[in-house]
Design a protein around this motif. Structure first.
Motif, PDB file in Angstrom:
ATOM      1  N   PHE A  51       8.971   0.783   6.387  1.00 58.68           N
ATOM      2  CA  PHE A  51       8.297   2.048   6.088  1.00 58.68           C
ATOM      3  C   PHE A  51       9.147   3.025   5.273  1.00 58.68           C
ATOM      4  O   PHE A  51       8.587   3.901   4.612  1.00 58.68           O
ATOM      5  CB  PHE A  51       7.856   2.725   7.395  1.00 58.68           C
ATOM      6  N   ALA A  52      10.465   2.873   5.319  1.00 57.32           N
ATOM      7  CA  ALA A  52      11.318   3.777   4.548  1.00 57.32           C
ATOM      8  C   ALA A  52      11.789   3.148   3.243  1.00 57.32           C
ATOM      9  O   ALA A  52      11.673   3.761   2.175  1.00 57.32           O
ATOM     10  CB  ALA A  52      12.524   4.207   5.397  1.00 57.32           C
ATOM     11  N   LEU A  53      12.305   1.917   3.309  1.00 54.10           N
ATOM     12  CA  LEU A  53      12.890   1.311   2.116  1.00 54.10           C
ATOM     13  C   LEU A  53      11.845   0.609   1.241  1.00 54.10           C
ATOM     14  O   LEU A  53      11.836   0.767   0.020  1.00 54.10           O
ATOM     15  CB  LEU A  53      13.987   0.327   2.529  1.00 54.10           C
ATOM     16  N   TRP A  54      10.962  -0.169   1.861  1.00 54.25           N
ATOM     17  CA  TRP A  54       9.978  -0.907   1.062  1.00 54.25           C
ATOM     18  C   TRP A  54       8.800  -0.033   0.642  1.00 54.25           C
ATOM     19  O   TRP A  54       8.439   0.007  -0.529  1.00 54.25           O
ATOM     20  CB  TRP A  54       9.459  -2.113   1.845  1.00 54.25           C
ATOM     21  N   LEU A  55       8.200   0.669   1.588  1.00 54.92           N
ATOM     22  CA  LEU A  55       6.997   1.451   1.286  1.00 54.92           C
ATOM     23  C   LEU A  55       7.293   2.905   0.927  1.00 54.92           C
ATOM     24  O   LEU A  55       6.467   3.556   0.280  1.00 54.92           O
ATOM     25  CB  LEU A  55       6.042   1.413   2.488  1.00 54.92           C
ATOM     26  N   GLY A  56       8.436   3.424   1.358  1.00 54.17           N
ATOM     27  CA  GLY A  56       8.798   4.803   1.046  1.00 54.17           C
ATOM     28  C   GLY A  56       7.884   5.839   1.671  1.00 54.17           C
ATOM     29  O   GLY A  56       7.739   6.953   1.151  1.00 54.17           O
ATOM     30  N   LEU A  57       7.267   5.522   2.804  1.00 57.02           N
ATOM     31  CA  LEU A  57       6.309   6.436   3.421  1.00 57.02           C
ATOM     32  C   LEU A  57       6.970   7.446   4.359  1.00 57.02           C
ATOM     33  O   LEU A  57       6.471   8.564   4.503  1.00 57.02           O
ATOM     34  CB  LEU A  57       5.262   5.633   4.211  1.00 57.02           C
ATOM     35  N   LEU A  58       8.060   7.054   4.989  1.00 58.58           N
ATOM     36  CA  LEU A  58       8.689   7.901   6.000  1.00 58.58           C
ATOM     37  C   LEU A  58      10.197   7.926   5.784  1.00 58.58           C
ATOM     38  O   LEU A  58      10.766   6.971   5.242  1.00 58.58           O
ATOM     39  CB  LEU A  58       8.377   7.374   7.406  1.00 58.58           C
ATOM     40  N   PRO A  59      10.870   9.006   6.198  1.00 60.05           N
ATOM     41  CA  PRO A  59      12.327   9.091   6.006  1.00 60.05           C
ATOM     42  C   PRO A  59      13.075   8.114   6.909  1.00 60.05           C
ATOM     43  O   PRO A  59      12.661   7.853   8.039  1.00 60.05           O
ATOM     44  CB  PRO A  59      12.649  10.549   6.372  1.00 60.05           C
ATOM     45  N   ALA A  60      14.167   7.589   6.382  1.00 58.72           N
ATOM     46  CA  ALA A  60      14.972   6.637   7.149  1.00 58.72           C
ATOM     47  C   ALA A  60      15.797   7.327   8.220  1.00 58.72           C
ATOM     48  O   ALA A  60      16.083   6.751   9.270  1.00 58.72           O
ATOM     49  CB  ALA A  60      15.888   5.851   6.212  1.00 58.72           C
ATOM     50  N   VAL A  61      16.206   8.574   7.954  1.00 59.06           N
ATOM     51  CA  VAL A  61      16.974   9.345   8.933  1.00 59.06           C
ATOM     52  C   VAL A  61      16.353  10.728   9.045  1.00 59.06           C
ATOM     53  O   VAL A  61      15.673  11.192   8.132  1.00 59.06           O
ATOM     54  CB  VAL A  61      18.471   9.459   8.543  1.00 59.06           C
ATOM     55  N   ALA A  62      16.608  11.373  10.162  1.00 57.35           N
ATOM     56  CA  ALA A  62      16.038  12.696  10.401  1.00 57.35           C
ATOM     57  C   ALA A  62      16.922  13.768   9.793  1.00 57.35           C
ATOM     58  O   ALA A  62      18.146  13.648   9.764  1.00 57.35           O
ATOM     59  CB  ALA A  62      15.887  12.930  11.899  1.00 57.35           C
ATOM     60  N   SER A  63      16.289  14.812   9.277  1.00 54.98           N
ATOM     61  CA  SER A  63      17.014  15.983   8.788  1.00 54.98           C
ATOM     62  C   SER A  63      16.472  17.204   9.494  1.00 54.98           C
ATOM     63  O   SER A  63      15.254  17.401   9.571  1.00 54.98           O
ATOM     64  CB  SER A  63      16.832  16.132   7.266  1.00 54.98           C
TER      65      SER A  63
END
Length: 315
Positions: free
Chosen positions: A160-172
Motif C-alpha cells: 500500500f505504500a511502496l507499490w500503490l502509493g496509497l498510504l504513508p509508510a511511516v507516521a508523521s
C-alpha cells in the motif's frame, strides 16, 4: 451471594498469582538489560567520554551497586508510584504516561476492528458450514494467525505504500501533536489482522458448538431461516465464549501495538522501549513493562472472571 463471594475469592487468587508473575517478569527484564553489552552510563554520555567520566556517571546512576539492590530500590519506588529517572535525567513516569495515549488509541482501534471483523467473518462462515466460504475463511484465519505483526506490517508497507502509493509508510506527527488518520491505517491493520484470524476461528468454533445443541436442531427442523437461526439461537449462546476471547486478546493487541509502533515510527510506548534498550536503561525498560504488564494483567483477570461467570451460569 455465595456465587459472588466465590467469584471474588477466585479473582483475588488469580490476581495474586499474576502480580507475582509480573514481579518475576520485571526482575528478569531488569537483569536481561543489565547483562547486555555496554551500559547506561556510557550511552548517556557524549561519544569519546573518558573512563573517569564514565565511572562517575556509573556511580551517579547507581550502576556500581549490586543488581539485586538496584532492582529492590526500583521496586520500592514503584510501589509508591515513583519509577525513577532515566539515564538521561528524564522522569520515567512522564515519558511512559506521555506515550501511553497513542498506544492505547492504536490498540483500541485495532481491537474494535478485530471484534467487528471476527464476528462478521465467523457468522458468515457459520451460515454455510463446510461450504467454500467456511473453508476459505478457515484457511485464511490460520495463515494470518501465524504471521507476527512486524511481518504483516512490512507486507502492508510493501503493497500500500511502496507499490500503490496509497498510504504513508511511516507516521508523521501533525502540527497539533496528533497523528493524521491516514498515518494510522496501516499500523492498525498490522495489529488487527493476526487477531482477526485468531478470533474468527474462535467465533466459528463457538457457533459450531451451539449448532449441535438439541434446541437448535429443533429450530432447523421447524424450517427457521439461517439468518434468524444465527441471531436467535446461535449468537446468544456463543457470546460468553466470544467475550472471553475478545478480552483475552486485549493483551495480545497491546503487545502488537508496541511492535507496530516501532515498525511505523509512531511516538508511543514502542518508541520509548526502543530508546530504552538502545540506552541500556533498565529502569525505563522495566517501567514500560510494568505499565503494559499491569494493563494486560488486569484485562486477563477480567477475562478469567468472564469465563468463570459463564461457566457458573451453565451449571
Amino acid at each position: 451471594m455465595a456465587r459472588g463471594v466465590g467469584l471474588l475469592v477466585a479473582a483475588a487468587g488469580v490476581l495474586a498469582r499474576r502480580v507475582a508473575l509480573l514481579v518475576t517478569l520485571l526482575a528478569v527484564v531488569f537483569a536481561a538489560v543489565a547483562f547486555l553489552p555496554g551500559d547506561a552510563a556510557a550511552a548517556s554520555l557524549e561519544r569519546g567520554a573518558g573512563a573517569a567520566a564514565i565511572a562517575a556517571r556509573r556511580a551517579q546512576l547507581g550502576l556500581d551497586r549490586p543488581l539485586v539492590e538496584r532492582f529492590a530500590r526500583w521496586m520500592g519506588g514503584l510501589v509508591t508510584g515513583d519509577m525513577g529517572v532515566t539515564a538521561r535525567g528524564q522522569p520515567i513516569s512522564s515519558l511512559v504516561w506521555g506515550a501511553l495515549p497513542n498506544t492505547l488509541r492504536m490498540g483500541a482501534l485495532a481491537l474494535l476492528l478485530t471484534v467487528v471483523a471476527a464476528l462478521a467473518l465467523g457468522c458468515w462462515a457459520a451460515l454455510r458450514p463446510g461450504g467454500p466460504v467456511d473453508r476459505a475463511l478457515g484457511l485464511g484465519a490460520t495463515v494470518t494467525l501465524a504471521l507476527p505483526e512486524f511481518v504483516v506490517g512490512s507486507l502492508l508497507v510493501l503493497v500500500f505504500a511502496l507499490w500503490l502509493g496509497l498510504l504513508p509508510a511511516v507516521a508523521s506527527v501533525g502540527s497539533g501533536g496528533g497523528l493524521p488518520a491516514r498515518a494510522v491505517v496501516l499500523p492498525v491493520l498490522a495489529i488487527a489482522i493476526p487477531q482477526i484470524g485468531w478470533n474468527t476461528r474462535l467465533v466459528r468454533a463457538a457457533l459450531a458448538e451451539q449448532a449441535r445443541l438439541p434446541h437448535v436442531d429443533a429450530a432447523v427442523l421447524d424450517g427457521l431461516p439461517r439468518g434468524r437461526l444465527l441471531v436467535r439461537h446461535l449468537l446468544p449462546g456463543a457470546l460468553p465464549a466470544v467475550a472471553t476471547s475478545v478480552v483475552a486478546s486485549v493483551g495480545l493487541v497491546l503487545g502488537g501495538t508496541v511492535v507496530s509502533e516501532t515498525v511505523f515510527n509512531i511516538p508511543g510506548l514502542g518508541a520509548v522501549l526502543t530508546q530504552a534498550v538502545t540506552d541500556r536503561d533498565a529502569p525505563l525498560v522495566a517501567g514500560v513493562v510494568a505499565v503494559t504488564g499491569a494493563l494486560i494483567m488486569v484485562l486477563l483477570v477480567l477475562a478469567d472472571g468472564v469465563r468463570a461467570w459463564a461457566t457458573w451460569g451453565t451449571r
